[in-house]
Scaffold this motif. Sequence first.
Motif, PDB file in Angstrom:
ATOM      1  N   ASP A  23      -2.743   6.502   5.063  1.00  0.00           N
ATOM      2  CA  ASP A  23      -1.886   7.327   4.233  1.00  0.00           C
ATOM      3  C   ASP A  23      -0.424   7.326   5.324  1.00  0.00           C
ATOM      4  OD1 ASP A  23      -3.479   6.841   2.012  1.00  0.00           O
ATOM      5  OD2 ASP A  23      -4.090   9.102   1.957  1.00  0.00           O
ATOM      6  N   PHE A  24       0.442   6.754   4.956  1.00  0.00           N
ATOM      7  CA  PHE A  24       1.873   6.720   5.700  1.00  0.00           C
ATOM      8  C   PHE A  24       2.740   6.472   4.428  1.00  0.00           C
ATOM      9  CE2 PHE A  24       0.556   1.348   4.780  1.00  0.00           C
ATOM     10  CZ  PHE A  24       2.007   1.383   4.447  1.00  0.00           C
ATOM     11  N   ASP A  25       3.756   6.679   4.792  1.00  0.00           N
ATOM     12  CA  ASP A  25       5.402   6.402   4.278  1.00  0.00           C
ATOM     13  C   ASP A  25       5.860   5.422   3.976  1.00  0.00           C
ATOM     14  OD1 ASP A  25       7.446   7.204   3.270  1.00  0.00           O
ATOM     15  OD2 ASP A  25       8.269   9.316   4.814  1.00  0.00           O
ATOM     16  N   PRO A  26       5.929   4.848   2.964  1.00  0.00           N
ATOM     17  CA  PRO A  26       6.703   3.763   2.865  1.00  0.00           C
ATOM     18  C   PRO A  26       7.871   3.329   3.496  1.00  0.00           C
ATOM     19  CG  PRO A  26       5.429   3.788   0.389  1.00  0.00           C
ATOM     20  CD  PRO A  26       5.549   5.040   1.873  1.00  0.00           C
ATOM     21  N   ARG A  27       8.682   4.680   3.513  1.00  0.00           N
ATOM     22  CA  ARG A  27       9.892   4.997   3.607  1.00  0.00           C
ATOM     23  C   ARG A  27       9.950   4.455   5.258  1.00  0.00           C
ATOM     24  NH1 ARG A  27      10.731  10.708   0.150  1.00  0.00           N
ATOM     25  NH2 ARG A  27       8.733  10.375   1.670  1.00  0.00           N
ATOM     26  N   ASP A  61       0.325   0.904  -1.913  1.00  0.00           N
ATOM     27  CA  ASP A  61       1.647   0.212  -1.258  1.00  0.00           C
ATOM     28  C   ASP A  61       2.878   1.389  -0.302  1.00  0.00           C
ATOM     29  OD1 ASP A  61       2.656  -1.114  -3.404  1.00  0.00           O
ATOM     30  OD2 ASP A  61       3.512   0.075  -4.563  1.00  0.00           O
ATOM     31  N   GLY A  62       1.557   2.325  -0.057  1.00  0.00           N
ATOM     32  CA  GLY A  62       1.682   3.248   1.168  1.00  0.00           C
ATOM     33  C   GLY A  62       0.271   3.333   1.535  1.00  0.00           C
ATOM     34  N   SER A  63      -0.835   2.467   1.995  1.00  0.00           N
ATOM     35  CA  SER A  63      -1.872   2.685   3.008  1.00  0.00           C
ATOM     36  C   SER A  63      -2.596   1.456   3.160  1.00  0.00           C
ATOM     37  CB  SER A  63      -3.087   3.672   1.980  1.00  0.00           C
ATOM     38  OG  SER A  63      -3.237   2.655   0.115  1.00  0.00           O
ATOM     39  N   ARG A  75       0.906   9.541   7.206  1.00  0.00           N
ATOM     40  CA  ARG A  75       0.445  10.818   6.996  1.00  0.00           C
ATOM     41  C   ARG A  75      -1.177  11.656   6.886  1.00  0.00           C
ATOM     42  NH1 ARG A  75       3.036   9.166   1.445  1.00  0.00           N
ATOM     43  NH2 ARG A  75       5.418  10.351   1.021  1.00  0.00           N
ATOM     44  N   ARG A 111       7.872   3.690   7.321  1.00  0.00           N
ATOM     45  CA  ARG A 111       6.569   2.181   8.087  1.00  0.00           C
ATOM     46  C   ARG A 111       6.110   1.486   6.835  1.00  0.00           C
ATOM     47  NH1 ARG A 111       5.314   3.007  13.501  1.00  0.00           N
ATOM     48  NH2 ARG A 111       5.087   5.171  14.320  1.00  0.00           N
ATOM     49  N   SER A 112       5.987   0.109   6.805  1.00  0.00           N
ATOM     50  CA  SER A 112       5.421  -0.862   6.730  1.00  0.00           C
ATOM     51  C   SER A 112       4.079  -1.025   6.679  1.00  0.00           C
ATOM     52  CB  SER A 112       6.234  -2.522   6.617  1.00  0.00           C
ATOM     53  OG  SER A 112       5.981  -2.553   8.213  1.00  0.00           O
ATOM     54  N   HIS A 113       3.648  -2.119   5.499  1.00  0.00           N
ATOM     55  CA  HIS A 113       2.417  -2.712   6.033  1.00  0.00           C
ATOM     56  C   HIS A 113       1.979  -2.865   7.115  1.00  0.00           C
ATOM     57  CE1 HIS A 113       1.287  -1.637   1.484  1.00  0.00           C
ATOM     58  NE2 HIS A 113       0.005  -1.704   1.843  1.00  0.00           N
TER      59      HIS A 113
END
Length: 217
Positions: free
Chosen positions: A54-58, A8-10, A42, A60-62
């Motif tokens: 890795d990213f903050d899904p709040r 969900d966050g990568s 992240r 960024r989106s895929h």
Amino acid sequence: MEIRPGSDGSLLVSFGDAISIEAHQQVLRLTDAFAELPLGIRNLHPAFASVLIDFDPRRRSHADVEALVRERMAAPAAASSAESRLVEIPVCYDGADGPDLEDVARHTGLDAARVVELHASAEYLVYFLGFSPGFPYLGGMPAELATPRLPAPRKRVPAGSVAIGGAQTGIYPMESPGGWRLIGRTSRRLFDPAAEPPALLRMGDRVRFVPVKEVPR
């Protein structure tokens, strides 16, 4: 270049499924393109032929991160953030420092002296660091030395142990469990939390092993 969600966050960016210089160069290019992490990104986790972002899904989106990757990979390649260095690692291959050296010799059909000669004759490339802080995954080991990992991992591998696992060789930066065949040991400290940077080696470095008579205690 293949891009797909890792979680969900990568996001996983792959450059094929083989260990090659070409894939490694693409991995280097992508990590250099994200040397300064944009808002919401992240961390980056490079491997032989892929990079997990890795990213903050709040934030960024895929789709957002994928667009950013494609944009930066389409831009002219910037100069690498660090020059490749040649790092010499002194290794004692004798006795207790290389408890699996004779096993490697038996498996390969070589004598122990020839195993050492071949291992120390190559110039290795640091593809990436992983497993434990500062552990280098090295490419370039002579194919004749490939030896399966131990059937059961050791509970304790001494820091500085130089080992063979399959077609790869590496160095354990700190005491830890491990299943690779131990053929020698170095006194060089591969990871020091007080140093800047903490890891002795970095992705893209070249490594040569230099045989020595003993490891300083």
